[in-house]
Scaffold this active site. Sequence first.
Site, PDB file in Angstrom:
ATOM      1  N   HIS A  40       0.800  -1.220   0.000  1.00 28.68           N
ATOM      2  CA  HIS A  40       0.000   0.000   0.000  1.00 28.68           C
ATOM      3  C   HIS A  40       0.835   1.274   0.000  1.00 28.68           C
ATOM      4  O   HIS A  40       0.301   2.368  -0.122  1.00 28.68           O
ATOM      5  CB  HIS A  40      -0.940   0.042   1.204  1.00 28.68           C
ATOM      6  CG  HIS A  40      -0.229   0.340   2.498  1.00 28.68           C
ATOM      7  ND1 HIS A  40       0.531  -0.581   3.149  1.00 28.68           N
ATOM      8  CD2 HIS A  40      -0.136   1.478   3.226  1.00 28.68           C
ATOM      9  CE1 HIS A  40       1.036  -0.041   4.236  1.00 28.68           C
ATOM     10  NE2 HIS A  40       0.657   1.215   4.317  1.00 28.68           N
TER      11      HIS A  40
HETATM   12  C1  UD1 Z   1      -2.068   5.672   5.917  1.00 30.27           C
HETATM   13  C2  UD1 Z   1      -0.768   6.065   6.633  1.00 30.27           C
HETATM   14  C3  UD1 Z   1       0.244   4.920   6.529  1.00 30.27           C
HETATM   15  C4  UD1 Z   1      -0.354   3.619   6.998  1.00 30.27           C
HETATM   16  C5  UD1 Z   1      -1.635   3.360   6.220  1.00 30.27           C
HETATM   17  C6  UD1 Z   1      -2.309   2.074   6.637  1.00 30.27           C
HETATM   18  C7  UD1 Z   1      -0.176   8.449   6.534  1.00 30.27           C
HETATM   19  C8  UD1 Z   1       0.760   9.423   5.947  1.00 30.27           C
HETATM   20  N1  UD1 Z   1      -0.145   7.232   6.008  1.00 30.27           N
HETATM   21  O1  UD1 Z   1      -1.769   5.544   4.536  1.00 30.27           O
HETATM   22  O2  UD1 Z   1       1.345   5.232   7.349  1.00 30.27           O
HETATM   23  O3  UD1 Z   1       0.570   2.588   6.779  1.00 30.27           O
HETATM   24  O4  UD1 Z   1      -2.529   4.456   6.459  1.00 30.27           O
HETATM   25  O5  UD1 Z   1      -3.420   1.814   5.849  1.00 30.27           O
HETATM   26  O6  UD1 Z   1      -0.902   8.778   7.449  1.00 30.27           O
HETATM   27  N2  UD1 Z   1      -9.160   5.250   1.539  1.00 30.27           N
HETATM   28  C9  UD1 Z   1     -10.369   4.628   1.453  1.00 30.27           C
HETATM   29  N3  UD1 Z   1     -11.013   4.333   2.639  1.00 30.27           N
HETATM   30  C10 UD1 Z   1     -10.503   4.651   3.844  1.00 30.27           C
HETATM   31  C11 UD1 Z   1      -9.264   5.301   3.903  1.00 30.27           C
HETATM   32  C12 UD1 Z   1      -8.594   5.586   2.740  1.00 30.27           C
HETATM   33  O7  UD1 Z   1     -10.866   4.327   0.397  1.00 30.27           O
HETATM   34  O8  UD1 Z   1     -11.140   4.345   4.865  1.00 30.27           O
HETATM   35  C13 UD1 Z   1      -8.413   5.536   0.287  1.00 30.27           C
HETATM   36  C14 UD1 Z   1      -8.631   6.936  -0.197  1.00 30.27           C
HETATM   37  O9  UD1 Z   1      -8.664   6.904  -1.586  1.00 30.27           O
HETATM   38  C15 UD1 Z   1      -7.386   7.662   0.255  1.00 30.27           C
HETATM   39  C16 UD1 Z   1      -6.334   6.554   0.159  1.00 30.27           C
HETATM   40  O10 UD1 Z   1      -7.043   5.363   0.513  1.00 30.27           O
HETATM   41  O11 UD1 Z   1      -7.105   8.773  -0.525  1.00 30.27           O
HETATM   42  C17 UD1 Z   1      -5.183   6.766   1.087  1.00 30.27           C
HETATM   43  O12 UD1 Z   1      -5.610   6.956   2.444  1.00 30.27           O
HETATM   44  P1  UD1 Z   1      -4.675   7.821   3.458  1.00 30.27           P
HETATM   45  O13 UD1 Z   1      -5.242   7.767   4.824  1.00 30.27           O
HETATM   46  O14 UD1 Z   1      -4.402   9.140   2.866  1.00 30.27           O
HETATM   47  O15 UD1 Z   1      -3.291   7.075   3.402  1.00 30.27           O
HETATM   48  P2  UD1 Z   1      -2.933   5.513   3.445  1.00 30.27           P
HETATM   49  O16 UD1 Z   1      -2.275   5.174   2.154  1.00 30.27           O
HETATM   50  O17 UD1 Z   1      -4.083   4.687   3.897  1.00 30.27           O
END
Ligand code: UD1
Length: 382
Positions: A216
């Site tokens: 991820h």
């Molecule tokens: C975040 C953390 C990372 C952790 C990871 C675990 C930061 C900088 N990164 O990264 O350290 O390892 O979580 O998962 O805080 N999305 C959904 N549903 C959700 C949440 C996210 O669809 O419930 C999608 C969205 O398109 C979003 C993308 O995932 O834009 C990324 O989510 P985000 O929280 O920005 O970062 P992660 O890659 O999940």
Amino acid sequence: MEKTKFKIICIVGARPNFMKIAPVMAAFKNDAPQVNVLLVHTGQHYDENMKSQFFEQLGIPEPDIDLEVGSGSHAVQTAEVMKRFEPVVDEQQPDAIVVVGDVNSTISCALVAAKKMLPIIHIEAGLRSYDRKMPEEINRILTDQLSDRLYITEQSAQANLALEGIPSERVCFVGNVMIDTLKKNVKQAIAFSDTLKEHDVKATVTAKNYSLVTLHRPSNVDNKEILERLLTVINETSQIIPVIFPLHPRTRGKITEFKLDHLINSDNIHILPPLGYMQLVGLMDQAKMVMTDSGGIQEETTALGVPCITLRENTERPITVAQGTNTIVGVDANLILSTFNDIMDNGGKTGKQPELWDGHAAERIVADMVEWLTQNVRSPKK
Ligand code: UD1
């Protein structure tokens, strides 16, 4: 006479925070009735399978406050958490805040508290990959600079913090709260076979005869060439043993965007949605090996004694390599394949349990925190 209470706000935001806060909340409840604990969820992760099932499975109390920030760029997400957390602090007037790990919610809330002169307690402090291309590395460095009490999971963290000028009196080696959660739950984890059945995996996948893959990290999945290379290697390994691959929403989106679906459309690659904690632990425990770019999974595989191939150039958790089952291979296809083949032929690293990864870190943290608050916070709330 009424017992005085400290008031603490604990913050969670994203999936890896949930397994870290669970034992801390339990230890507060059991061991520290003099502390009034509020749980704030920032809403960084909000999907059912990225959030709610963790709260249920790990027995984390419903958050007292949900900031519902949702997704956004780093700046937007960080700013939104700050904007929404500040009024909570103003209203609640806590004696200190507790943040865990290294996600955007961690630094956002720490920044708000620091400007309000509120003590900040950081759990899982001091880890460093020395790679500032990782957004988490920036979050770690800044959160630690702002923190007043820093709990560390491995001794390397002490040296990292010393290099950044953080006095050793602020640092306390307690072990690993994520491993508390693992030790408590591994025996009740959902059998890998039940998870596969639930998700209609028809092929015969047997214990210790599959690899579990998670990917991820933006540096791996946001770049088409690297993602294509990794999926090609994963596809190759699936000709030898089946691959179980729960897909993070970010990764699913990028595979579609880059039109790489053909690389995972294989009889031997079983794509699942993001899984609950009990499902993932069951799958990890019975895997022949795990291939991952996660931070936490490097530690969990070490604690379970399962070989781990880390698809990153570095790790902030070096004890998993020095003492555990972890091998860092980066994104070099040949190195990934040779490490995979070595595990197939020779079984891979067996490792040993790192010091204090014994299931009692949260109890040590809460005991120390109460003493620290008593000495450092002058007027506990009624
Ligand atoms: C975040 C953390 C990372 C952790 C990871 C675990 C930061 C900088 N990164 O990264 O350290 O390892 O979580 O998962 O805080 N999305 C959904 N549903 C959700 C949440 C996210 O669809 O419930 C999608 C969205 O398109 C979003 C993308 O995932 O834009 C990324 O989510 P985000 O929280 O920005 O970062 P992660 O890659 O999940």
